[in-house]
Design an enzyme around this catalytic site. Structure first.
Site, short mmCIF file in Angstrom:
data_model
loop_
_atom_site.label_atom_id
_atom_site.label_comp_id
_atom_site.label_asym_id
_atom_site.label_seq_id
_atom_site.Cartn_x
_atom_site.Cartn_y
_atom_site.Cartn_z
N ALA A 132 47.31 -30.54 -5.99
CA ALA A 132 47.67 -29.16 -5.63
C ALA A 132 46.62 -28.26 -6.28
O ALA A 132 46.89 -27.50 -7.20
CB ALA A 132 49.06 -28.81 -6.13
N CYS A 147 46.20 -27.05 4.77
CA CYS A 147 46.29 -27.20 3.32
C CYS A 147 47.73 -26.97 2.88
O CYS A 147 48.29 -25.91 3.10
CB CYS A 147 45.38 -26.23 2.59
N ILE A 207 43.53 -37.15 8.96
CA ILE A 207 44.58 -36.21 8.65
C ILE A 207 44.34 -35.55 7.29
O ILE A 207 43.64 -36.10 6.43
CB ILE A 207 45.97 -36.90 8.63
N ASN A 208 44.95 -34.39 7.12
CA ASN A 208 45.04 -33.80 5.80
C ASN A 208 46.17 -34.54 5.06
O ASN A 208 46.70 -35.53 5.57
CB ASN A 208 45.32 -32.30 5.90
N THR A 209 46.54 -34.06 3.90
CA THR A 209 47.50 -34.79 3.06
C THR A 209 48.94 -34.60 3.51
O THR A 209 49.30 -33.59 4.11
CB THR A 209 47.35 -34.32 1.61
N GLY A 233 45.05 -41.02 -0.29
CA GLY A 233 44.80 -42.37 -0.77
C GLY A 233 45.38 -43.45 0.14
O GLY A 233 45.98 -43.14 1.18
C1 LIG Z 1 41.70 -33.26 -4.83
C2 LIG Z 1 41.68 -33.02 -3.35
C3 LIG Z 1 41.26 -31.80 -2.85
C4 LIG Z 1 41.26 -31.54 -1.48
N1 LIG Z 1 40.81 -30.35 -1.01
C5 LIG Z 1 40.72 -30.13 0.33
C6 LIG Z 1 40.16 -28.93 0.85
O1 LIG Z 1 39.73 -28.05 0.11
N2 LIG Z 1 40.13 -28.77 2.20
C7 LIG Z 1 40.59 -29.73 3.06
O2 LIG Z 1 40.55 -29.55 4.28
N3 LIG Z 1 41.10 -30.90 2.59
C8 LIG Z 1 41.17 -31.12 1.26
N4 LIG Z 1 41.68 -32.33 0.79
C9 LIG Z 1 42.13 -33.35 1.76
C10 LIG Z 1 41.02 -34.38 2.03
O3 LIG Z 1 39.88 -33.79 2.59
C11 LIG Z 1 41.53 -35.51 2.94
O4 LIG Z 1 41.91 -34.95 4.18
C12 LIG Z 1 42.72 -36.26 2.37
O5 LIG Z 1 42.60 -36.37 0.97
C13 LIG Z 1 42.92 -37.65 2.98
O6 LIG Z 1 41.82 -38.48 2.73
P1 LIG Z 1 41.75 -39.53 1.49
O7 LIG Z 1 43.02 -40.32 1.52
O8 LIG Z 1 40.52 -40.33 1.74
O9 LIG Z 1 41.66 -38.71 0.25
C14 LIG Z 1 41.69 -32.56 -0.58
C15 LIG Z 1 42.10 -33.81 -1.09
C16 LIG Z 1 42.11 -34.05 -2.44
C17 LIG Z 1 42.56 -35.39 -2.95
#
Ligand SMILES: Cc1cc2nc3c(=O)[nH]c(=O)nc-3n(C[C@H](O)[C@H](O)[C@H](O)COP(=O)(O)O)c2cc1C
Ligand SMILES: Cc1cc2nc3c(=O)[nH]c(=O)nc-3n(C[C@H](O)[C@H](O)[C@H](O)COP(=O)(O)OP(=O)(O)OC[C@H]3O[C@@H](n4cnc5c(N)ncnc54)[C@H](O)[C@@H]3O)c2cc1C
Ligand SMILES: Cc1cc2nc3c(=O)[nH]c(=O)nc-3n(C[C@H](O)[C@H](O)[C@H](O)COP(=O)(O)OP(=O)(O)OC[C@H]3O[C@@H](n4cnc5c(N)ncnc54)[C@H](O)[C@@H]3O)c2cc1C
Ligand SMILES: Cc1cc2nc3c(=O)[nH]c(=O)nc-3n(C[C@H](O)[C@H](O)[C@H](O)COP(=O)(O)O)c2cc1C
Ligand code: FES
Ligand code: FES
Lengths: 255, 303, 303, 255
Positions: free
Chosen positions: C70, C130, C191-193, C217
């Site tokens: 966050a 976000c 996808i985003n989170t 993750g």
């Molecule tokens: C610490 C952190 C910060 C993030 N900041 C952003 C952001 O500023 N803008 C965005 O679109 N996604 C952001 N994300 C989401 C990632 O770009 C990505 O969509 C998401 O983490 C899924 O991929 P992953 O499982 O490989 O981390 C962030 C993720 C993490 C873990």
């Protein structure tokens, strides 16, 4: 009784390409009285990988309370398993399922037909059948010479033939090619291996009673989750669970 | 006094631990491992009017800290459950929560009417969130009005309290929770599985014959906690929480966000003794944290 | 010919691997580990019109095979990014995808107009998903019409192609995907989170100061694959996939469900060299599977 | 240069209740030249637990390429770490961050104030300051007698006082209670410990230059993710990152 809990690894070695033989010791062994049953193994102490892995019991020694498994490194779980050392423990649940009935009629002739990692459960079976005076012809199928294991061990119990798909050891081809060379049919047969092989074996021996051991992806391993069902030849939505009704079924049951 | 005891509509629980629906069959397999009457309750496998074979295999696949399933509501059908499974369960002193599923409102109503009259069925769990069936199931769980309509219809015929099992695959879980509360639900159970997929590494095809499946296990625990945390302050009916519970601490976490009791699903496959183990460890864990009853823990994340 | 090369609107990628937004800052830290020009592209940290401090700490928490964050869109603001971060990145021969965020349509439009004119910005990624900011962010990503309106407004002012980053916290991701495509989006990133929560074991309070956070993750990979699998046949614009990617096989999986390129987020924290490692291993993995280019792998789960 | 990769464990033992001392060997050590820096450790070979754990460097030996850490078993990651045996390897990323500036003015008087697992980074610092002729007064705070470690080791470098919250060893109370007993203030001080302790120490020595080492939950550990920010006393949204701007900051910087 189904045991769950730690067993200690006493021996562990690679016996063919990516194929490991692991012997463990513990109370679970006391409940193992049927060839062809399996155990469900947790390869790590935490939840990654999450699920247990089903592995057949290959041989049982009630005197030492040891039993042996043979497995091939395939994915993540078996890879982790292969990294364990003697003295380490693994979490074993078992014995599970229903194994091969040992039809102990002296002097009848039985065929044992195994393919790849379907070979191990036939070993304890061969031991028991041979102790009962059953005459055995054993056919073991592998991909290639590097994959062959337990050829010598089986020879103790009967005439043993090996086939390899690439012809690098024994007869080139499938187990059914070897079977086709035998002049007489057996009184009974037992088989374990990939689904396609089991079907071919079943088709090749239509009038002979036989027992086949099946594989299916599992959740619980004890009959509660309905992950491992197979439709039966009865049709109409009838099914069996590989984990608790099997893994061994009489020929003709599985569709 | 029993520190673990808790009361929910229709359910006088000796402890807040119950196996989750679909992860415990109808209890017979686990009865080989322990006495089922140690459990708070049992949520039995989803029951439909007719027997169902379910989806083709493979039906399960492993994922990181989780698993996918697409069993497809396989069950022996209402008549068999009434004649065989429920009577067998009567030998154990444990309340049963019957998980009810269907493709049409009428199916749910038919099952609910009959199964709620079985002597050991103390509550129903309306499965409006099964992601693994073509029609019905999840469709009922993603639209507040449809969910409310179904709840109302089932409430009319049920002889026991009705809990509605919510799907996490929604934009706004609070809307659905409020809608079914309004429609008369006596409680909520949450969450069902998240919709997911795994591929064969070599072929690139989905591992599950059904292509998609429901994700369960520790991987989804953060999502479950968040959803219960969101819903708890917005409803006044109790919540039975689930999603990735493995141990006594996980139970504490679910109670903390607002669940009054919990269900344990996937963990039964990993350790068949997980429920009795948690029941044994829970009082000790409560004491370590300085609590004397689970009531004190419920909702503490909000205080 | 380069087996890894691929072309997307505005992006001539030497390989399909890029760090995901928010997990790579503006590149300076990772440049200490390797030459950034090995990357297909870089998705920089979300940029807002004014600088933002973000949420209070703790901002991260670990979960089973995943993590919650966050951060709250902390960034130095548009002017600083234009004056310092983007010019610094120009020394590396790598296309930049600028992640654009805001609380109102006007904020997005203002940032998009200016940042899209920076010489090394080859595409925008509209962050409508976000989960960690009070207003804006995810609100834009859960309603198809609002998402479409924002996309249209940004398309009008952007000098480069616009990719829209979808939120997984929705009932129907296909609806949103189609709406933004209709509104002129040149591509999707997904996808985003997932929104989640973790509690302190002892206190029972949320670990994150913001209470909820975004789950990323390996835990979310099955959800990401399922969503891309659903969206791919329904749109004709390309998808950049992400969610739990750790290695070359994960990349193959994302391409198989229909992504044309992928982003790696959380894995950078575990292994700062993960992107170059994947880029090195990918051709070998392709060859093992019998392919000569990534084009052949894209969408194979559907065939 | 920041290294990432395997280092081999050469020694590992429990030195107080749940507190372990681990020494590892490898090339990473060559880049370690400042006391107070930290390393980011991956305790397992797979992705569970997923994130790295920040642990301070306690002492550095360039001759043997070994460095030592001291950590307390707290949650899952440190538990797994504590189960490693000599000969096992761990994945280490580091050295990271900016450590304590070694103000090497002979004969000035410095205080070193450590609390709990904040004690370890002060050890290499004590060694270097003492080598430079700085006179040290060392105050180490713990919960209880069972938690005390390195008291003798610090004594080599200066007068060492221990406080325990329950009074079971040394002075009963906090490090600041011990500090209040000293008649003279130091020329400079260094401190590492829980946030609350650092604040109290800072307040107790308002006019003395000091350096404080902070903790914060981390993602990347290298400044890219904005997980570990701390607002500064400047206000107005100004911040520093503990991982890359710190973990050591001059007194008065962190709000
Ligand atoms: C610490 C952190 C910060 C993030 N900041 C952003 C952001 O500023 N803008 C965005 O679109 N996604 C952001 N994300 C989401 C990632 O770009 C990505 O969509 C998401 O983490 C899924 O991929 P992953 O499982 O490989 O981390 C962030 C993720 C993490 C873990
Ligand atoms: C009754 C039975 C007996 C078996 N006996 C043996 C044996 O003696 N020796 C041996 O080498 N193998 C045996 N297998 C196959 C063995 O279970 C799999 O090879 C093993 O589970 C693969 O795990 P993994 O972690 O290496 O692969 P992964 O691909 O990482 O496994 C992922 C998931 O899929 C499941 N899975 C993958 N392949 C299979 C498979 N072929 N059958 C069932 N589940 C699978 C795993 O259990 C796990 O849940 C048996 C299977 C069954 C059902
Ligand atoms: C710069 C720095 C130096 C440190 N040096 C030492 C040291 O020398 N010895 C020592 O024992 N401890 C030290 N710590 C604290 C140590 O990092 C935590 O105790 C450890 O991360 C806990 O991990 P766990 O798996 O046991 O706990 P879990 O609770 O399982 O950890 C979950 C997550 O929270 C994080 N986390 C939990 N507690 C802390 C904490 N106090 N600080 C930062 N992150 C935390 C973990 O890194 C992980 O990401 C240091 C922390 C920082 C920031
Ligand atoms: C194999 C399997 C079968 C399931 N079947 C049902 C079902 O029939 N009815 C239902 O409501 N939920 C079913 N579920 C969902 C679980 O009851 C539970 O909501 C979910 O798995 C999350 O809990 P867990 O993470 O502890 O498993 C099933 C889950 C699994 C893994
Ligand atoms: S694996 Fe669960 S029923 Fe067979
Ligand atoms: S931990 Fe990522 S910026 Fe400090």
């Amino acid at each position: 009784m189904i045991h769950t809990g730690k067993m200690e690894i006493v021996r562990h070695k690679e016996i063919a390409r990516d194929v490991f033989e692991m012997t463990v010791i513990g109370q679970h062994t006391t409940a193992m009285n049927q060839p062809g049953q399996f155990v469900h193994i947790k390869v790590s102490g935490h939840h990654e990988p999450l699920l247990r892995r089903p592995i057949s019991i290959c041989s049982i020694d009630q005197d030492t309370l040891e039993f042996t498994m043979i497995y091939r490194v395939d994915g993540r779980g078996t890879k982790l398993l292969s990294e364990k050392r003697p003295g380490d423990t693994i979490d074993v649940m078992g014995p599970l399922g229903n194994g091969f009935p040992v039809v102990a009629t002296p002097d009848i002739h039985a065929w044992l037909i195994g393919g790849g990692i379907g070979v191990p459960p036939l070993y304890e079976l061969a031991k028991r059948l041979s102790e009962s005076g059953v005459k055995l012809t054993i056919v073991l199928g592998f991909q290639s010479a590097d994959d062959v294991f337990y050829e010598e061990q089986f020879r103790e119990f009967g005439e043993t033939y090996v086939t390899t798909v690439d012809g690098s050891h024994g007869l080139g081809g499938f187990v059914t090619d070897q079977m086709a060379l035998f002049e007489q049919k057996p009184a009974i047969y037992y088989s374990c291996g990939p689904h396609a092989m089991l079907h071919a074996v079943e088709k090749a021996l239509p009038d002979v009673p036989g027992y086949l051991s099946y594989e299916q992806r599992m959740g619980c391993g004890i009959g509660a989750c309905f992950a491992c069902v197979c439709p039966t030849t009865t049709g109409g939505g009838d099914y069996v669970k590989v984990c608790s009704d099997g893994p061994v079924f009489p020929a003709g049951v599985i569709a | 006094m029993n520190a673990l005891a808790t009361q929910l509509p229709g359910l006088n629980l000796r402890n807040p631990i119950m196996p989750a629906s679909g992860c415990f069959g109808f209890g017979q397999e686990y009865a080989k491992f322990y006495d089922l009457s140690v459990l708070g309750a049992i949520m039995i496998k989803a029951t439909t009017e007719e027997s169902r074979f379910g989806n083709p295999t493979p039906r399960v696949a492993e994922t990181s800290s989780g698993m996918l399933n697409a069993i497809g509501l396989q069950n022996p059908g209402l008549a068999h459950v009434l004649e065989h499974e429920l009577p067998w369960l009567e030998q154990h002193d444990v309340p049963i929560i019957a998980n009810v599923a269907g493709s049409e409102v009428e199916d749910y109503v038919a099952v609910a009417r009959e199964i709620s009259q079985a002597p050991n069925v103390h509550a129903l769990e309306l499965n409006i969130s099964c992601p693994n069936v073509k029609c019905g199931g999840i469709a009922f769980g993603t639209d507040p009005e449809i969910a409310a309509g179904l709840t109302r219809a089932v409430k009319e015929v049920s002889s026991v309290p009705v809990y509605v099992k919510l799907s996490p695959n929604v934009t706004n879980i609070v809307d659905i929770a409020k809608a079914v509360e309004q429609a008369g639900a006596d409680g909520l159970t949450m969450i069902n599985t998240l919709l997911g997929m795994r591929l064969h590494e070599k072929t690139g095809k989905p591992v599950l014959a059904n292509k998609t499946g429901g994700l369960s296990g520790p991987a989804i625990k953060p999502v479950a906690l968040r959803m219960i945390y969101e819903v708890y302050p917005q409803v006044s009916i109790p919540i039975i929480g689930m999603g990735g519970i493995q141990d006594a601490q996980d139970v504490i976490d679910f109670l903390s966000v607002g669940a009054s009791a919990v269900a344990v699903g996937t963990a039964n496959f990993v350790d068949p003794l997980v429920c009795p183990t948690i029941i044994e460890e829970l009082p000790e864990r409560l004491a370590e944290l300085g609590y004397t009853s689970i009531e004190e823990v419920i909702g503490r994340a909000h205080r």
